[in-house]
Design an enzyme around this catalytic site. Structure first.
Site, PDB file in Angstrom:
ATOM      1  N   LYS A  41     -14.496  65.536  42.938  1.00  0.00           N
ATOM      2  CA  LYS A  41     -15.116  66.028  41.993  1.00  0.00           C
ATOM      3  C   LYS A  41     -15.665  67.692  43.235  1.00  0.00           C
ATOM      4  O   LYS A  41     -16.252  68.600  42.547  1.00  0.00           O
ATOM      5  CB  LYS A  41     -16.852  65.531  43.102  1.00  0.00           C
ATOM      6  CG  LYS A  41     -17.013  64.448  42.580  1.00  0.00           C
ATOM      7  CD  LYS A  41     -17.639  63.252  43.756  1.00  0.00           C
ATOM      8  CE  LYS A  41     -17.613  61.617  43.308  1.00  0.00           C
ATOM      9  NZ  LYS A  41     -18.450  61.127  43.785  1.00  0.00           N
ATOM     10  N   GLY A  42     -14.930  67.419  44.110  1.00  0.00           N
ATOM     11  CA  GLY A  42     -14.281  69.276  44.625  1.00  0.00           C
ATOM     12  C   GLY A  42     -14.512  69.980  44.378  1.00  0.00           C
ATOM     13  O   GLY A  42     -15.333  71.047  44.383  1.00  0.00           O
ATOM     14  N   GLU A  96      -8.150  73.097  42.398  1.00  0.00           N
ATOM     15  CA  GLU A  96      -8.886  72.056  42.750  1.00  0.00           C
ATOM     16  C   GLU A  96      -9.419  73.386  44.158  1.00  0.00           C
ATOM     17  O   GLU A  96      -9.667  74.064  44.352  1.00  0.00           O
ATOM     18  CB  GLU A  96      -7.211  71.743  43.467  1.00  0.00           C
ATOM     19  CG  GLU A  96      -7.261  70.632  43.369  1.00  0.00           C
ATOM     20  CD  GLU A  96      -7.767  69.545  44.053  1.00  0.00           C
ATOM     21  OE1 GLU A  96      -8.534  69.250  44.336  1.00  0.00           O
ATOM     22  OE2 GLU A  96      -6.716  68.173  44.175  1.00  0.00           O
ATOM     23  N   ASP A  97      -9.862  71.980  44.756  1.00  0.00           N
ATOM     24  CA  ASP A  97     -10.730  72.835  45.696  1.00  0.00           C
ATOM     25  C   ASP A  97      -9.852  73.164  47.017  1.00  0.00           C
ATOM     26  O   ASP A  97     -10.188  74.162  47.469  1.00  0.00           O
ATOM     27  CB  ASP A  97     -12.190  72.002  46.172  1.00  0.00           C
ATOM     28  CG  ASP A  97     -11.387  70.534  47.053  1.00  0.00           C
ATOM     29  OD1 ASP A  97     -10.849  70.272  46.666  1.00  0.00           O
ATOM     30  OD2 ASP A  97     -12.477  69.643  47.176  1.00  0.00           O
ATOM     31  N   ASP A 100      -3.851  70.336  51.025  1.00  0.00           N
ATOM     32  CA  ASP A 100      -4.143  69.727  51.397  1.00  0.00           C
ATOM     33  C   ASP A 100      -2.468  69.574  51.924  1.00  0.00           C
ATOM     34  O   ASP A 100      -1.389  70.377  52.323  1.00  0.00           O
ATOM     35  CB  ASP A 100      -4.608  68.723  51.568  1.00  0.00           C
ATOM     36  CG  ASP A 100      -5.060  68.480  53.462  1.00  0.00           C
ATOM     37  OD1 ASP A 100      -4.671  68.935  54.451  1.00  0.00           O
ATOM     38  OD2 ASP A 100      -5.300  67.238  53.869  1.00  0.00           O
ATOM     39  N   LYS A 128      -4.453  75.225  52.198  1.00  0.00           N
ATOM     40  CA  LYS A 128      -4.160  74.691  54.451  1.00  0.00           C
ATOM     41  C   LYS A 128      -2.059  74.032  54.577  1.00  0.00           C
ATOM     42  O   LYS A 128      -2.129  72.971  54.271  1.00  0.00           O
ATOM     43  CB  LYS A 128      -4.825  73.406  54.290  1.00  0.00           C
ATOM     44  CG  LYS A 128      -5.363  72.766  55.507  1.00  0.00           C
ATOM     45  CD  LYS A 128      -6.131  71.536  55.794  1.00  0.00           C
ATOM     46  CE  LYS A 128      -7.930  71.949  56.095  1.00  0.00           C
ATOM     47  NZ  LYS A 128      -8.079  70.229  56.313  1.00  0.00           N
ATOM     48  N   PHE A 149     -10.762  70.547  59.676  1.00  0.00           N
ATOM     49  CA  PHE A 149     -11.752  69.551  58.329  1.00  0.00           C
ATOM     50  C   PHE A 149     -12.655  70.119  58.184  1.00  0.00           C
ATOM     51  O   PHE A 149     -13.985  70.931  58.801  1.00  0.00           O
ATOM     52  CB  PHE A 149     -12.599  68.316  58.986  1.00  0.00           C
ATOM     53  CG  PHE A 149     -12.785  67.418  57.045  1.00  0.00           C
ATOM     54  CD1 PHE A 149     -11.763  66.902  56.725  1.00  0.00           C
ATOM     55  CD2 PHE A 149     -14.131  66.858  57.237  1.00  0.00           C
ATOM     56  CE1 PHE A 149     -12.012  65.919  55.557  1.00  0.00           C
ATOM     57  CE2 PHE A 149     -13.816  66.430  56.197  1.00  0.00           C
ATOM     58  CZ  PHE A 149     -13.478  66.177  55.318  1.00  0.00           C
ATOM     59  N   ASP A 156     -16.938  67.402  50.217  1.00  0.00           N
ATOM     60  CA  ASP A 156     -17.255  67.172  51.492  1.00  0.00           C
ATOM     61  C   ASP A 156     -17.109  66.309  52.364  1.00  0.00           C
ATOM     62  O   ASP A 156     -15.749  65.927  52.659  1.00  0.00           O
ATOM     63  CB  ASP A 156     -17.934  65.209  49.682  1.00  0.00           C
ATOM     64  CG  ASP A 156     -16.456  64.647  50.088  1.00  0.00           C
ATOM     65  OD1 ASP A 156     -15.410  65.588  49.528  1.00  0.00           O
ATOM     66  OD2 ASP A 156     -16.716  63.693  50.175  1.00  0.00           O
ATOM     67  N   ARG A 162     -21.619  68.161  50.246  1.00  0.00           N
ATOM     68  CA  ARG A 162     -20.682  70.048  48.582  1.00  0.00           C
ATOM     69  C   ARG A 162     -22.149  70.676  48.411  1.00  0.00           C
ATOM     70  O   ARG A 162     -21.088  71.834  47.673  1.00  0.00           O
ATOM     71  CB  ARG A 162     -20.933  68.398  47.326  1.00  0.00           C
ATOM     72  CG  ARG A 162     -19.882  67.590  48.317  1.00  0.00           C
ATOM     73  CD  ARG A 162     -19.653  66.914  46.465  1.00  0.00           C
ATOM     74  NE  ARG A 162     -19.290  65.776  46.531  1.00  0.00           N
ATOM     75  CZ  ARG A 162     -17.944  65.021  46.317  1.00  0.00           C
ATOM     76  NH1 ARG A 162     -17.041  66.200  46.613  1.00  0.00           N
ATOM     77  NH2 ARG A 162     -17.007  64.116  46.615  1.00  0.00           N
TER      78      ARG A 162
END
Ligand code: IMP
Ligand code: MG
Length: 172
Positions: A41-42, A96-97, A100, A128, A149, A156, A162
């Site tokens: 959902k990000g 993409e949000d 990582d 990141k 984080f 989220d 969010r």
């Protein structure tokens, strides 16, 4: 008690997304529609703003991907929701949000390649790089971020935060 510290304020995000939209317009000038494929959902918040920051005609698709811890060498991720429309022969930008470890994206790119898009690029609001386990080339990066984080602007922690307008560091 956890606390929130603003890392990237909403105004900076807005400005950067305008730049990314302009860059996409240059890269696809006269082309389109570009298929924006957001990872739920990000990426939903970023994709809504990115789609409106570009003038190139765009279509919007969403997929769901469940990713695991990365302890196994293969099959760390699976599709929980597939595309609604085929992307064969179309220009695709995966949205993409945050990238990582890169495990989610590496898996999804492999899936998408099999669908034979005309071109395939990646846009991520946040990168990141220090945590990378799979090499993935991100074509459109909003911001490079440290190994902390982050929540807000789509990201989220256990489904909370969010809808924060800023990207924040969740501490404690
Ligand atoms: P990767 O597969 O390790 O690259 O992780 C991708 C997904 O993990 C992202 O799409 C996010 O949903 C989630 N994620 C990674 N880092 C963070 C973070 O700092 N905050 C919130 N979610 C994160
Ligand atoms: Mg995600």
């Amino acid at each position: 008690m956890s606390t929130l510290r603003v890392l990237i304020p909403a105004e900076k995000i807005r400005t950067r997304i305008q730049e990314l939209g302009a860059q996409i317009d240059r890269d696809y000038s006269g082309g389109g529609p570009v298929y924006l494929v957001g990872v739920l959902k990000g990426a939903s918040v970023f994709m809504a703003d990115l789609a409106r920051a570009m003038k190139t005609p765009a279509r919007m698709e969403f997929v769901g991907i469940a990713s695991y811890d990365g302890k196994t060498s293969s099959g760390e991720a699976r599709l929980t929701k597939d595309l609604d429309h085929p992307v064969q022969g179309h220009d695709v930008i995966v949205v993409e949000d945050i990238v990582d470890t890169g495990i989610t994206l590496a898996y999804f790119l492999q899936v998408l390649q099999q669908r034979k898009p005309k071109s395939l690029r990646i846009a991520a609001l946040l990168d990141k790089p220090s945590r990378r386990k799979r090499q993935v080339h991100v074509d459109y990066v909003g911001f490079e971020v440290p190994d902390q984080f982050l929540v807000g602007y789509g990201l989220d922690y256990e489904e909370d935060y969010r809808n924060l307008p800023d990207v924040c560091i969740l501490e404690g």
